[in-house]
Design a protein around this motif. Structure first.
Motif, PDB file in Angstrom:
ATOM      1  N   SER A  80       0.989  -1.601   0.229  1.00  0.00           N
ATOM      2  CA  SER A  80       0.396  -0.381   0.144  1.00  0.00           C
ATOM      3  C   SER A  80       1.419   1.093  -0.047  1.00  0.00           C
ATOM      4  O   SER A  80       0.115   2.432  -0.832  1.00  0.00           O
ATOM      5  N   ASP A  81       1.946   1.337   0.944  1.00  0.00           N
ATOM      6  CA  ASP A  81       2.970   2.612   0.620  1.00  0.00           C
ATOM      7  C   ASP A  81       3.597   2.343  -0.643  1.00  0.00           C
ATOM      8  O   ASP A  81       3.258   3.679  -0.997  1.00  0.00           O
ATOM      9  N   VAL A  82       3.777   1.407  -1.669  1.00  0.00           N
ATOM     10  CA  VAL A  82       4.836   1.814  -2.452  1.00  0.00           C
ATOM     11  C   VAL A  82       3.072   2.269  -3.243  1.00  0.00           C
ATOM     12  O   VAL A  82       3.593   2.742  -4.488  1.00  0.00           O
ATOM     13  N   GLN A  83       2.532   2.007  -3.508  1.00  0.00           N
ATOM     14  CA  GLN A  83       1.233   1.787  -4.496  1.00  0.00           C
ATOM     15  C   GLN A  83       1.697   3.619  -4.147  1.00  0.00           C
ATOM     16  O   GLN A  83       1.035   4.019  -5.332  1.00  0.00           O
ATOM     17  N   GLN A  84       1.417   4.094  -3.243  1.00  0.00           N
ATOM     18  CA  GLN A  84       1.112   5.271  -3.137  1.00  0.00           C
ATOM     19  C   GLN A  84       1.841   6.607  -3.476  1.00  0.00           C
ATOM     20  O   GLN A  84       1.857   7.506  -3.622  1.00  0.00           O
ATOM     21  N   ASP A  85       3.521   6.544  -2.719  1.00  0.00           N
ATOM     22  CA  ASP A  85       4.418   6.590  -3.225  1.00  0.00           C
ATOM     23  C   ASP A  85       5.910   5.954  -3.888  1.00  0.00           C
ATOM     24  O   ASP A  85       7.242   7.274  -3.794  1.00  0.00           O
ATOM     25  N   GLY A  86       5.744   4.907  -4.009  1.00  0.00           N
ATOM     26  CA  GLY A  86       6.226   4.196  -5.020  1.00  0.00           C
ATOM     27  C   GLY A  86       7.972   3.615  -4.394  1.00  0.00           C
ATOM     28  O   GLY A  86       7.626   3.747  -2.604  1.00  0.00           O
ATOM     29  N   PRO A  96      11.424   3.388  -2.041  1.00  0.00           N
ATOM     30  CA  PRO A  96      11.845   4.048  -1.727  1.00  0.00           C
ATOM     31  C   PRO A  96      13.532   3.675  -1.504  1.00  0.00           C
ATOM     32  O   PRO A  96      13.317   2.108  -1.691  1.00  0.00           O
TER      33      PRO A  96
END
Length: 160
Positions: free
Chosen positions: A24-30, A32
């Motif tokens: 979900s974090d990758v979906q939102q922010d790519g 890191p």
């Protein structure tokens, strides 16, 4: 009410929730930094959706790499959809969390392995980093970075 606490299933649920949060974090922010994921899943799981040619080529299990090129990442409570490029052919996939066998982020030496009671290899654990290369599907990965050995969390000690 059960006479025992099923720690194994509780841990599996918690680890799948961790994967959901990371994706979900990758979906939102790519992605890191140098983070990238090797995800091995059961291609025969009834809710997995992949192209016929991929399920024919990888009957049983398949490992995908989420790193340089991916699109349409959509994370839900049950699983995730993603489009990956296989030899200049974008292919959509849907992978339910219950189908995931391993989740590894070699950039930080982190890995999870899900085992089932009926797993024939449950008594002979194998390190994720030692998976044969023909099991690895690396969609257009142009990186020269070789995956480092990952720490794998095993739930064997919670079993009866």
């Amino acid at each position: 009410m059960s006479k025992t606490i099923d720690y194994g299933n509780l841990m599996h649920r918690a680890m799948r929730s961790l994967i959901q949060q990371v994706l979900s974090d990758v979906q939102q922010d790519g992605l890191p930094g140098q983070h990238h994921f090797f995800i091995t899943f059961d291609t025969m799981h009834p809710d997995v959706e992949i192209a016929d040619w991929l399920s024919d080529r990888y009957p049983g299990e398949m490992t995908i790499v989420i790193q340089h090129w991916f699109a349409n990442l959509d994370v839900t409570d049950e699983g995730f959809a993603i489009t990956l490029n296989f030899g200049d052919n974008p292919e959509p996939l849907y992978i339910p969390y219950d189908a995931i066998k391993t989740f590894v982020d070699p950039s930080v030496e982190f890995g999870l392995r899900f085992e089932t009671q009926d797993d024939d290899e449950a008594d002979a654990p194998r390190d994720v980093a030692e998976a044969p290369m023909e099991e690895m599907v690396e969609p257009d990965d142009t990186s020269d970075d070789a995956p480092r050995e990952a720490e794998v969390v095993s739930l064997d000690k919670f079993r009866k």
